[in-house]
Design a protein around this motif. Structure first.
Motif, PDB file in Angstrom:
ATOM      1  N   ILE A   1     -10.583  -0.580   7.694  1.00 29.10           N
ATOM      2  CA  ILE A   1     -10.059  -0.188   6.666  1.00 29.10           C
ATOM      3  C   ILE A   1      -8.730  -1.082   6.982  1.00 29.10           C
ATOM      4  CG2 ILE A   1      -9.512   1.624   7.549  1.00 29.10           C
ATOM      5  CD1 ILE A   1      -8.831   2.806   4.579  1.00 29.10           C
ATOM      6  N   GLY A   2      -8.898  -1.474   8.618  1.00 21.69           N
ATOM      7  CA  GLY A   2      -7.734  -1.957   8.364  1.00 21.69           C
ATOM      8  C   GLY A   2      -6.983  -3.621   8.372  1.00 21.69           C
ATOM      9  N   PRO A   3      -8.003  -4.075   8.039  1.00 20.36           N
ATOM     10  CA  PRO A   3      -7.795  -5.820   7.906  1.00 20.36           C
ATOM     11  C   PRO A   3      -7.301  -5.252   6.010  1.00 20.36           C
ATOM     12  CG  PRO A   3      -9.248  -5.514   9.002  1.00 20.36           C
ATOM     13  CD  PRO A   3      -9.098  -4.521   8.982  1.00 20.36           C
ATOM     14  N   LEU A   4      -8.771  -4.384   4.834  1.00 21.15           N
ATOM     15  CA  LEU A   4      -7.335  -4.656   4.246  1.00 21.15           C
ATOM     16  C   LEU A   4      -6.607  -4.419   3.714  1.00 21.15           C
ATOM     17  CD1 LEU A   4      -8.806  -4.313   1.045  1.00 21.15           C
ATOM     18  CD2 LEU A   4      -9.696  -2.193   1.702  1.00 21.15           C
ATOM     19  N   ILE A   5      -5.826  -3.336   4.779  1.00 17.26           N
ATOM     20  CA  ILE A   5      -4.233  -2.679   4.032  1.00 17.26           C
ATOM     21  C   ILE A   5      -3.079  -3.018   4.419  1.00 17.26           C
ATOM     22  CG2 ILE A   5      -2.870  -0.341   5.165  1.00 17.26           C
ATOM     23  CD1 ILE A   5      -5.630   1.659   5.382  1.00 17.26           C
ATOM     24  N   GLY A   6      -3.959  -3.718   5.728  1.00 16.17           N
ATOM     25  CA  GLY A   6      -3.226  -5.069   5.718  1.00 16.17           C
ATOM     26  C   GLY A   6      -2.678  -6.904   5.391  1.00 16.17           C
ATOM     27  N   GLY A   7      -3.884  -6.722   4.748  1.00 20.28           N
ATOM     28  CA  GLY A   7      -3.270  -7.767   4.108  1.00 20.28           C
ATOM     29  C   GLY A   7      -2.534  -7.896   2.025  1.00 20.28           C
ATOM     30  N   LEU A   8      -3.183  -6.276   1.895  1.00 20.90           N
ATOM     31  CA  LEU A   8      -2.517  -5.607   1.061  1.00 20.90           C
ATOM     32  C   LEU A   8      -0.408  -4.996   1.542  1.00 20.90           C
ATOM     33  CD1 LEU A   8      -4.431  -2.960  -0.543  1.00 20.90           C
ATOM     34  CD2 LEU A   8      -4.154  -4.946  -1.614  1.00 20.90           C
ATOM     35  N   LEU A   9      -0.286  -4.973   2.490  1.00 17.70           N
ATOM     36  CA  LEU A   9       0.841  -4.569   2.818  1.00 17.70           C
ATOM     37  C   LEU A   9       1.503  -6.399   3.077  1.00 17.70           C
ATOM     38  CD1 LEU A   9       0.569  -2.529   6.011  1.00 17.70           C
ATOM     39  CD2 LEU A   9       1.406  -1.708   3.151  1.00 17.70           C
ATOM     40  N   ALA A  10       0.878  -7.314   3.767  1.00 18.01           N
ATOM     41  CA  ALA A  10       1.599  -8.621   3.886  1.00 18.01           C
ATOM     42  C   ALA A  10       1.042  -9.339   2.285  1.00 18.01           C
ATOM     43  CB  ALA A  10       0.750  -9.490   4.770  1.00 18.01           C
ATOM     44  N   ASP A  11       0.973  -9.071   1.699  1.00 15.59           N
ATOM     45  CA  ASP A  11       0.937  -8.960   0.112  1.00 15.59           C
ATOM     46  C   ASP A  11       2.538  -8.982  -0.357  1.00 15.59           C
ATOM     47  OD1 ASP A  11      -0.723 -11.382   0.277  1.00 15.59           O
ATOM     48  OD2 ASP A  11      -2.358  -9.689  -0.636  1.00 15.59           O
ATOM     49  N   ASN A  12       2.211  -7.248  -0.473  1.00 14.76           N
ATOM     50  CA  ASN A  12       3.758  -6.523  -1.005  1.00 14.76           C
ATOM     51  C   ASN A  12       4.783  -6.712  -0.725  1.00 14.76           C
ATOM     52  OD1 ASN A  12       1.897  -5.354  -3.827  1.00 14.76           O
ATOM     53  ND2 ASN A  12       0.471  -5.417  -1.379  1.00 14.76           N
ATOM     54  N   PHE A  13       4.479  -6.847   0.821  1.00 15.63           N
ATOM     55  CA  PHE A  13       5.994  -6.339   2.035  1.00 15.63           C
ATOM     56  C   PHE A  13       6.598  -7.591   2.980  1.00 15.63           C
ATOM     57  CE2 PHE A  13       4.073  -2.511   0.255  1.00 15.63           C
ATOM     58  CZ  PHE A  13       5.199  -1.714   0.063  1.00 15.63           C
ATOM     59  N   GLY A  14       6.011  -8.588   2.655  1.00 15.65           N
ATOM     60  CA  GLY A  14       6.392  -9.590   4.199  1.00 15.65           C
ATOM     61  C   GLY A  14       5.130  -9.479   5.294  1.00 15.65           C
ATOM     62  N   LEU A  15       5.312 -10.436   6.579  1.00 16.98           N
ATOM     63  CA  LEU A  15       4.514  -9.956   7.353  1.00 16.98           C
ATOM     64  C   LEU A  15       5.464  -8.893   8.492  1.00 16.98           C
ATOM     65  CD1 LEU A  15       3.628 -14.398   8.362  1.00 16.98           C
ATOM     66  CD2 LEU A  15       2.004 -12.104   6.684  1.00 16.98           C
ATOM     67  N   ARG A  16       6.417  -9.695   8.157  1.00 17.37           N
ATOM     68  CA  ARG A  16       6.562  -8.495   9.586  1.00 17.37           C
ATOM     69  C   ARG A  16       6.798  -7.371   8.959  1.00 17.37           C
ATOM     70  NH1 ARG A  16      10.184 -11.285  13.211  1.00 17.37           N
ATOM     71  NH2 ARG A  16      10.410 -13.629  12.854  1.00 17.37           N
ATOM     72  N   PRO A  17       7.859  -6.802   7.853  1.00 17.37           N
ATOM     73  CA  PRO A  17       7.394  -5.371   7.680  1.00 17.37           C
ATOM     74  C   PRO A  17       6.065  -4.279   8.268  1.00 17.37           C
ATOM     75  CG  PRO A  17       8.556  -6.433   6.104  1.00 17.37           C
ATOM     76  CD  PRO A  17       7.763  -7.343   6.445  1.00 17.37           C
ATOM     77  N   VAL A  18       4.819  -5.708   8.290  1.00 19.34           N
ATOM     78  CA  VAL A  18       3.478  -5.406   8.360  1.00 19.34           C
ATOM     79  C   VAL A  18       3.585  -4.439   9.898  1.00 19.34           C
ATOM     80  CG1 VAL A  18       1.477  -5.198   8.869  1.00 19.34           C
ATOM     81  CG2 VAL A  18       2.618  -5.978   7.035  1.00 19.34           C
ATOM     82  N   PHE A  19       4.590  -4.477  11.198  1.00 19.98           N
ATOM     83  CA  PHE A  19       4.429  -4.513  12.549  1.00 19.98           C
ATOM     84  C   PHE A  19       4.948  -3.300  12.333  1.00 19.98           C
ATOM     85  CE2 PHE A  19       3.812  -9.147  13.271  1.00 19.98           C
ATOM     86  CZ  PHE A  19       2.720  -9.049  13.472  1.00 19.98           C
ATOM     87  N   PHE A  20       6.246  -3.274  11.373  1.00 16.79           N
ATOM     88  CA  PHE A  20       7.050  -1.635  11.537  1.00 16.79           C
ATOM     89  C   PHE A  20       6.270  -0.822  11.259  1.00 16.79           C
ATOM     90  CE2 PHE A  20      10.590  -5.393  11.038  1.00 16.79           C
ATOM     91  CZ  PHE A  20      10.747  -5.501  11.717  1.00 16.79           C
ATOM     92  N   ILE A  21       5.014  -0.969  10.330  1.00 19.97           N
ATOM     93  CA  ILE A  21       4.182  -0.081   9.435  1.00 19.97           C
ATOM     94  C   ILE A  21       3.433   0.168  10.095  1.00 19.97           C
ATOM     95  CG2 ILE A  21       2.992   0.675   7.235  1.00 19.97           C
ATOM     96  CD1 ILE A  21       4.429  -1.401   5.420  1.00 19.97           C
ATOM     97  N   THR A  22       3.591  -0.561  11.192  1.00 23.27           N
ATOM     98  CA  THR A  22       2.047  -0.695  12.158  1.00 23.27           C
ATOM     99  C   THR A  22       2.417   0.671  13.092  1.00 23.27           C
ATOM    100  OG1 THR A  22       0.602  -2.405  11.690  1.00 23.27           O
ATOM    101  CG2 THR A  22       0.041  -1.294  13.971  1.00 23.27           C
ATOM    102  N   ALA A  23       3.785   0.143  13.867  1.00 24.96           N
ATOM    103  CA  ALA A  23       4.142   1.017  14.892  1.00 24.96           C
ATOM    104  C   ALA A  23       4.350   2.772  14.369  1.00 24.96           C
ATOM    105  CB  ALA A  23       5.789   0.663  15.239  1.00 24.96           C
ATOM    106  N   SER A  24       4.504   2.993  13.534  1.00 27.23           N
ATOM    107  CA  SER A  24       4.952   4.020  12.657  1.00 27.23           C
ATOM    108  C   SER A  24       3.934   4.827  12.281  1.00 27.23           C
ATOM    109  CB  SER A  24       5.685   4.123  11.329  1.00 27.23           C
ATOM    110  OG  SER A  24       7.008   3.290  10.627  1.00 27.23           O
ATOM    111  N   VAL A  25       2.884   3.925  12.429  1.00 20.38           N
ATOM    112  CA  VAL A  25       1.727   4.632  11.906  1.00 20.38           C
ATOM    113  C   VAL A  25       1.255   4.917  13.639  1.00 20.38           C
ATOM    114  CG1 VAL A  25      -1.241   4.365  12.071  1.00 20.38           C
ATOM    115  CG2 VAL A  25       0.619   3.273  10.515  1.00 20.38           C
ATOM    116  N   LEU A  26       1.571   4.350  15.005  1.00 18.05           N
ATOM    117  CA  LEU A  26       1.229   4.277  16.224  1.00 18.05           C
ATOM    118  C   LEU A  26       2.058   5.357  16.657  1.00 18.05           C
ATOM    119  CD1 LEU A  26       1.329   1.135  17.599  1.00 18.05           C
ATOM    120  CD2 LEU A  26      -1.293   2.206  17.527  1.00 18.05           C
TER     121      LEU A  26
END
Length: 408
Positions: free
Chosen positions: A155-180
């Motif tokens: 499920i990660g690549p699907l969510i990552g692609g959607l997040l990158a399209d909507n928020f940009g590349l860098r915010p995805v790393f911050f969202i990933t850090a929040s999940v961890l």
């Protein structure tokens, strides 16, 4: 055991560990679809350099994980597995945050290496559960646990692609850090472990670890099996989209078809792993292991001769169902042959072999396809898996045996 200690509920630990593996699997795969785009954002724009750097930042994490795993496994046997889960989740959360702040490719590469050094949530979760679950339920428990990381990675690549399209590349790393970080908090609050720390002077050395095993030769064969499972999985990854394009001809939805065919093995493994794990508890994980290795060979060979993407997709679905039984069977056999005292190190050694397979598999697939074409990759991979099936059968028949170690 102290009277005020909270009793251990291994089922609750299993479900929390499953969720932790799901979140870490999802967090890792969130960023995978756009790694090359992030490399480009960091200033690498020449096509040949972009391919080189993308491959480097992808593989360096597995390489450093292979190096670090034995160290963390030894520390887990001294300090406990829960503290290793906490260390891994929090460490990865911090590194993911720093990745989102990287300003050049060298910083990003170094952070990807540190991510590999600080990883290890999944093998430590396996060690924790394996040492708590009743032996007659090991196959089911470890099979169930394996679906956590698999489903997260799906499920990660699907969510990552959607997040990158909507928020940009860098915010995805911050969202990933929040999940961890959520994974860290959840592990801290809900996982229980009864563990008495071991002094460093009382730790077994490598020779003593292997001497303590019921069947050292079989354990080494299981390490090799883990590596080959990952080689077989990874060898196809670099050529899959190109092979689908060769089969499909001119099609408008190549990316969708390739993504679907790439994901179906994970879906099949998700379905099959707990069921085949339970079957292994009844008939023996060693039988499941050999049989599913042979089934894998019988599915890999016809992949070289398919004529349509849908034929390839069907065979990969069946291969995923077989693969869903392999790693849990290996892990069950490892815990059958190792005491709780050395379980952390045994699972960490197994993780090192898995990481080596993750690095070498794609390299092998790319090399074979460059010299002999896409279809040859499946035949070479089938040959390697067949060798592993014969080797594993031979080792099982020989029974326990002592391994020659350095200094003998």
């Amino acid at each position: 055991m102290p009277t005020d200690e909270v009793p251990i509920n291994w089922k609750r630990n299993l479900y929390v560990a499953w969720l932790g593996c799901f979140l870490t699997g999802m967090a890792f795969s969130l960023v995978m679809p756009f790694l090359p785009l992030y490399v480009e954002l960091l200033g690498v724009t020449a096509p040949e350099k972009l391919n080189l750097w993308s491959g480097a930042v992808f593989s360096i994490t597995f390489l450093f994980s292979a190096i670090a795993s034995p160290f963390w496994g030894g520390l887990a046997d001294r300090k406990g597995r829960k503290v290793m889960l906490l260390r891994s989740a929090l460490g990865m959360a911090i590194v993911m945050t720093l990745m989102g702040l990287a300003s050049n490719i060298w910083q990003f590469l170094i952070l990807r290496a540190i991510l590999g050094l600080l990883g290890g949530f999944v093998p430590n979760a396996n060690a924790l559960i394996a040492t708590q679950v009743p032996r007659n339920k090991s196959g089911w428990a470890l099979g169930t646990l394996s679906t956590g990381a698999v489903s997260g990675a799906l499920i990660g690549p699907l969510i990552g692609g959607l997040l990158a399209d909507n928020f940009g590349l860098r915010p995805v790393f911050f969202i990933t850090a929040s999940v961890l970080f959520i994974c860290f908090i959840m592990t801290l609050l809900y996982i229980r472990e009864s563990f008495i720390p071991v002094q460093k002077k009382d730790m077994l050395h490598l020779r003593q670890v292997f001497s303590s095993l019921k069947n050292p030769r079989l354990v080494l064969a299981l390490f090799i099996t883990t590596m080959i499972i990952q080689v077989a999985t990874g060898s196809i990854a670099p050529i899959l989209t190109l092979y689908v394009r060769e089969l499909a001809g001119s099609t408008q939805n190549l990316a969708f078809i390739s993504g679907l065919i790439a994901s179906v093995p994970g879906v099949a493994a998700l379905i099959s792993a707990p069921r085949l794990g339970k079957l292994g508890d009844r008939i023996g994980p060693e039988r499941i292991l050999i049989f599913m290795l042979i089934v894998s060979v019988l599915l890999l060979v016809p992949m070289s001769f398919v004529q349509t993407p849908w034929q390839l997709g069907l065979l990969r679905f069946l291969l995923g169902a077989a693969d869903g039984a392999l790693l849990p069977a290996v892990q069950t056999l490892l815990i059958y042959n190792a005491s709780n005292q050395v379980a952390g190190r045994i699972f960490s050694y197994n993780q090192s072999f898995r990481d080596i397979g993750n690095v070498s598999g794609p390299l092998m697939g790319a090399a074979v396809s460059a010299n002999w074409g896409f279809r040859a990759v499946f035949l070479v991979t089938a040959s390697i898996v067949m060798f592993n099936a014969l080797f594993s059968w031979f080792v099982q028949r020989r029974g326990p045996g002592r391994l020659p170690l350095p200094g003998d």
